[in-house]
Design a protein around this motif. Structure first.
Motif, mmCIF file in Angstrom:
data_model
loop_
_atom_site.group_PDB
_atom_site.id
_atom_site.type_symbol
_atom_site.label_atom_id
_atom_site.label_comp_id
_atom_site.label_asym_id
_atom_site.label_seq_id
_atom_site.Cartn_x
_atom_site.Cartn_y
_atom_site.Cartn_z
ATOM 1 N N UNK A 1 0.821 -1.219 0.000
ATOM 2 C CA UNK A 1 0.000 0.000 0.000
ATOM 3 C C UNK A 1 0.853 1.266 0.000
ATOM 4 N N UNK A 2 0.313 2.315 -0.590
ATOM 5 C CA UNK A 2 0.942 3.635 -0.599
ATOM 6 C C UNK A 2 0.964 4.208 0.823
ATOM 7 N N UNK A 3 2.052 4.948 1.134
ATOM 8 C CA UNK A 3 2.162 5.557 2.460
ATOM 9 C C UNK A 3 2.053 7.080 2.354
ATOM 10 N N UNK A 4 3.016 7.739 1.720
ATOM 11 C CA UNK A 4 2.955 9.197 1.626
ATOM 12 C C UNK A 4 3.892 9.680 0.524
ATOM 13 N N UNK A 5 3.703 10.934 0.141
ATOM 14 C CA UNK A 5 4.520 11.570 -0.901
ATOM 15 C C UNK A 5 4.850 12.996 -0.474
ATOM 16 N N UNK A 6 6.097 13.384 -0.635
ATOM 17 C CA UNK A 6 6.547 14.754 -0.359
ATOM 18 C C UNK A 6 6.329 15.576 -1.620
ATOM 19 N N UNK A 7 5.388 16.510 -1.569
ATOM 20 C CA UNK A 7 5.047 17.270 -2.779
ATOM 21 C C UNK A 7 6.181 18.184 -3.233
ATOM 22 N N UNK A 8 7.208 18.341 -2.400
ATOM 23 C CA UNK A 8 8.357 19.124 -2.816
ATOM 24 C C UNK A 8 9.418 18.303 -3.528
ATOM 25 N N UNK A 9 9.166 17.004 -3.715
ATOM 26 C CA UNK A 9 10.149 16.132 -4.352
ATOM 27 C C UNK A 9 10.350 16.457 -5.825
ATOM 28 N N UNK A 10 9.311 16.967 -6.453
ATOM 29 C CA UNK A 10 9.355 17.293 -7.872
ATOM 30 C C UNK A 10 8.847 18.721 -8.062
ATOM 31 N N UNK A 11 9.249 19.377 -9.160
ATOM 32 C CA UNK A 11 8.770 20.753 -9.384
ATOM 33 C C UNK A 11 7.249 20.816 -9.446
ATOM 34 N N UNK A 12 6.700 21.875 -8.907
ATOM 35 C CA UNK A 12 5.261 22.083 -8.914
ATOM 36 C C UNK A 12 4.946 23.547 -9.091
ATOM 37 N N UNK A 13 3.677 23.910 -8.958
ATOM 38 C CA UNK A 13 3.292 25.306 -9.185
ATOM 39 C C UNK A 13 3.768 26.228 -8.065
ATOM 40 N N UNK A 14 4.058 27.435 -8.424
ATOM 41 C CA UNK A 14 4.418 28.443 -7.427
ATOM 42 C C UNK A 14 3.227 28.687 -6.510
ATOM 43 N N UNK A 15 3.499 28.824 -5.226
ATOM 44 C CA UNK A 15 2.426 29.088 -4.274
ATOM 45 C C UNK A 15 1.835 27.846 -3.656
ATOM 46 N N UNK A 16 2.205 26.664 -4.152
ATOM 47 C CA UNK A 16 1.713 25.421 -3.555
ATOM 48 C C UNK A 16 2.786 24.916 -2.602
ATOM 49 N N UNK B 1 -1.086 18.395 -21.449
ATOM 50 C CA UNK B 1 -1.070 16.984 -21.108
ATOM 51 C C UNK B 1 -0.487 16.726 -19.731
ATOM 52 N N UNK B 2 0.176 15.585 -19.563
ATOM 53 C CA UNK B 2 0.684 15.182 -18.252
ATOM 54 C C UNK B 2 1.682 16.181 -17.688
ATOM 55 N N UNK B 3 2.611 16.644 -18.506
ATOM 56 C CA UNK B 3 3.606 17.604 -18.025
ATOM 57 C C UNK B 3 2.943 18.902 -17.569
ATOM 58 N N UNK B 4 1.955 19.374 -18.344
ATOM 59 C CA UNK B 4 1.257 20.594 -17.975
ATOM 60 C C UNK B 4 0.461 20.437 -16.689
ATOM 61 N N UNK B 5 -0.128 19.264 -16.501
ATOM 62 C CA UNK B 5 -0.919 18.999 -15.292
ATOM 63 C C UNK B 5 -0.039 19.081 -14.043
ATOM 64 N N UNK B 6 1.050 18.294 -14.039
ATOM 65 C CA UNK B 6 1.875 18.259 -12.831
ATOM 66 C C UNK B 6 2.574 19.589 -12.573
ATOM 67 N N UNK B 7 2.852 20.350 -13.611
ATOM 68 C CA UNK B 7 3.487 21.655 -13.413
ATOM 69 C C UNK B 7 2.548 22.640 -12.732
ATOM 70 N N UNK B 8 1.234 22.413 -12.851
ATOM 71 C CA UNK B 8 0.253 23.379 -12.333
ATOM 72 C C UNK B 8 -0.614 22.827 -11.201
ATOM 73 N N UNK B 9 -0.611 21.516 -10.960
ATOM 74 C CA UNK B 9 -1.545 20.912 -10.006
ATOM 75 C C UNK B 9 -1.115 21.180 -8.561
ATOM 76 N N UNK B 10 -1.975 21.813 -7.746
ATOM 77 C CA UNK B 10 -1.621 22.121 -6.361
ATOM 78 C C UNK B 10 -2.049 21.037 -5.362
#
Length: 633
Positions: free
Chosen positions: A117-132, A290-299
């Motif tokens: 089972x999944x446990x957790x994910x650090x949202x700072x591990x990969x680039x994301x949107x500014x402000x998230x 697409x996928x790259x655009x989603x993860x770059x902007x998804x908060x």
């Protein structure tokens, strides 16, 4: 801050009140559910929501929308510290603060041995949107940010006995597993949901919310470890999204591009819903990028309208086991042809000339290019809900076909339609779904479909006429009665099942075969029994162990050979039957017979005069099947 969950009671009436006017992502609403207490029992009375309350120092008030008639729709809440009063529908409730979360849900999660089972994910591990902000998100933490307290029960691990290397689950096995394993499964509305972490699905899906088969739906979901496993940040991020997404369906959240089917119909977001930055969108379909655009902007959050549903949706529209998935949706109109269509795609529905009363209604969907080559996704079957079907019944009422099992497809392989491959085809059984049987009386039905293409285009088919004949004679009447039961409809949707919960349906189909074996509709009973026998079936025992009933090749050959001989089924289903028949012959050690079945399949379709491109595909399919069976032997 005064936002949160409050509880209070006035005599026999109990109130659960949600104040949402400050704090994290406030929606500016007050809502509540009312229950009647009688002795040691409590029953649901109704719900209300105030959409735009006036907020002053210590008071929140406004006019509520109620699920029931009341002469007093004014709602006034006064709060001081952690207590106060709520005036609702002419009654005054002393209220006490309970939680900063608006709703509490128990998650019972089990996993098959080997599926981690999944446990957790650090949202700072990969680039994301500014402000998230970067934070550690477990499934429970993601839901907590939406205002939902998700309590995870002690997880269970299901040992595997006799399963061999094949741990692929199908829809029938998942449904049976839920009825046996979920300790709180029942015919009642309650804030609890079961999640199975399984190995893989026979269709290759990442996840599925599969509980649509009765009056108390949305209690069970599954995620498939083999399709989402991995230790990389990308894999962990995708796992989190899959878990939250499937549980979102259990809260009665639709996919982002389907919000116009909600209650009341909601406006679609950007790009027909594909532009939503939501857990409920498909990553690969996000526009733009697409996928790259989603993860770059998804908060890592739900949209504002989804928050309103989760926090303030009426009780039965949200609670598991309450209203059916998408329940209460406005009666749909038949899909309208777009005013302008530059998609370059055409959708067509086909059906046989007429169906017997009680016969499973199957339609063929054909998507083709109309000029220049086009590339789109291959999810044409309505069980993925990229394709929707409406049925206008003889009395004039239009209903939306809602499949018993709907699949979340986080990967969308692209299909190129061009001169060498001008069309793709799917066969769909639409006779039964979440709302029961759709063709319950003789007469003329008009069926229409809409396909949502990879770029968001909505391609609408012309109407397809489906005629259901009147029964003639006692045998027609009796066979129709045996075919139209609710459990029989579920068995047709699942292509068979060993589940004891469907025992009456299986007995009815066996009676069709035993007593009315010469009747044309008996071919469908044989189809279901033969396909189910030919495959193995996973079942959870009362001792919380997984056992596998091995394939019954002899029974599979007996029934499927008769299906092929009798005919009467559509071409795509006949193709499936003959390939499964060949597999059953090979499992009996009859490889020569298995190859002969594939040769017969090619000859059968050649005699039907199919176009050369389709015949070329069938010949290649037959040769590939022969090679695979020879390798297994």
């Amino acid at each position: 801050m005064i936002s949160g969950l409050y509880q209070g009671q006035d005599g026999d009436s109990r109130l659960e009140l949600r104040v949402d006017v400050d704090g994290t992502r406030p929606t500016g609403r007050v809502s509540g559910d009312l229950f009647t207490v009688s002795g040691a029992t409590t029953g649901y009375t109704g719900s209300f929501v105030v959409h735009a309350p006036a907020v002053t120092a210590g008071a929140v008030e406004g006019r509520g929308a109620f699920t029931y008639e009341t002469g007093d729709q004014d709602v006034r809440v006064t709060i001081s510290g952690e207590s106060g009063t709520a005036q609702v529908a002419g009654r005054t409730y002393p209220i006490t603060f309970v939680s900063r979360h608006f709703r509490k849900v128990l998650l019972e999660q089990d996993s098959v041995a080997g599926a981690v089972p999944f446990v957790s994910y650090d949202t700072g591990s990969l680039p994301g949107p500014a402000g998230s902000p970067a934070r550690e998100l477990s499934v429970a933490a993601a839901w907590a940010e939406a205002g939902i307290e998700l309590t995870v029960a002690e997880p269970g691990v299901i040992p595997v006995d006799g399963a061999g290397a094949d741990l692929a689950w199908d829809d029938a096995e998942l449904h049976h597993a839920m009825t046996q394993q979920f300790s709180r499964f029942g015919d009642a509305a309650a804030w609890r949901v079961w999640l199975l972490v399984a190995s893989k699905h026979v269709g290759g899906y990442r996840g599925i919310m599969f509980d649509y088969g009765d009056a108390h739906q949305r209690q069970g979901a599954a995620v498939f470890h083999d399709a989402i496993k991995g230790d990389s940040p990308q894999a962990q991020r995708a796992m989190l999204r899959t878990y939250v997404h499937e549980l979102g369906h259990a809260f009665n959240l639709l996919h982002s591009w389907q919000k116009n089917l909600a209650t009341p119909p909601q406006p679609l977001g950007p790009s027909g819903g594909f532009g939503d930055l939501s857990w409920m969108n498909y990553v690969q379909n996000y526009q733009p990028g697409g996928e790259a655009g989603y993860w770059a902007a998804f908060p890592f959050q739900f949209t504002d309208s989804e928050l309103v549903h989760l926090r303030h949706g009426f009780y039965r529209d949200v609670v598991m086991g309450g209203g059916a998935f998408g329940s209460g949706a406005a009666e749909p109109a038949p899909f309208e042809q777009p005013v302008e269509d530059l998609s370059g795609l055409a959708l067509e529905l086909r059906a046989k000339e007429s169906f017997g009363f009680g016969e499973p209604v199957v339609v063929e969907l054909r998507l083709s290019c109309t000029g220049e080559p086009r590339t789109t996704h291959g999810h044409l079957h309505p069980d993925t809900e990229f394709t929707q079907v409406t049925i206008t019944q003889p009395g004039g009422r239009t209903v939306l076909y809602r499949p018993m099992m709907r699949h979340c497809v986080d990967s969308s392989p692209r299909i190129r339609l061009d001169a060498g491959n001008p069309a793709m085809y799917r066969s769909a059984y639409i006779g039964h779904g979440r709302d029961g049987h759709y063709f319950q009386q003789p007469g003329e039905y008009h069926v229409r479909a809409q396909y949502v293409a990879a770029d968001g285009s909505r391609v609408v088919s012309p109407p397809c006429l489906v005629r259901v004949r009147r029964p003639v004679g006692d045998d027609d009447h009796r066979v129709a009665e045996l075919m139209l039961g609710e459990e029989q409809g579920q068995l047709f949707s699942l292509l068979g099942s060993d589940s004891p919960a469907l025992r009456s349906g299986n007995l009815a189909l066996e009676e069709v075969i035993d007593r009315y074996g010469g009747h044309p509709l008996s071919v469908y009973a044989r189809l279901v029994k033969g396909l189910n026998a030919e495959r193995g079936f996973k079942a959870l025992t009362p001792g919380n162990r997984l056992r596998v009933r091995p394939p019954d090749a002899k029974q599979g050959v007996e029934q499927l050979a008769e299906v092929a001989r009798m005919g009467g089924i559509d071409n795509i289903t006949l193709n499936l039957v003959m390939r499964r028949l060949a597999r059953a012959e090979a499992r009996q050690g009859e490889l020569r017979k298995a190859h002969a079945v594939m040769d017969a399949m090619v000859a059968t379709f050649a005699a039907k005069g199919l176009n050369p491109i389709v015949m070329g595909q069938i010949r290649r399919q037959a040769e590939l099947t022969k090679s695979a069976l020879s390798a297994e032997a």
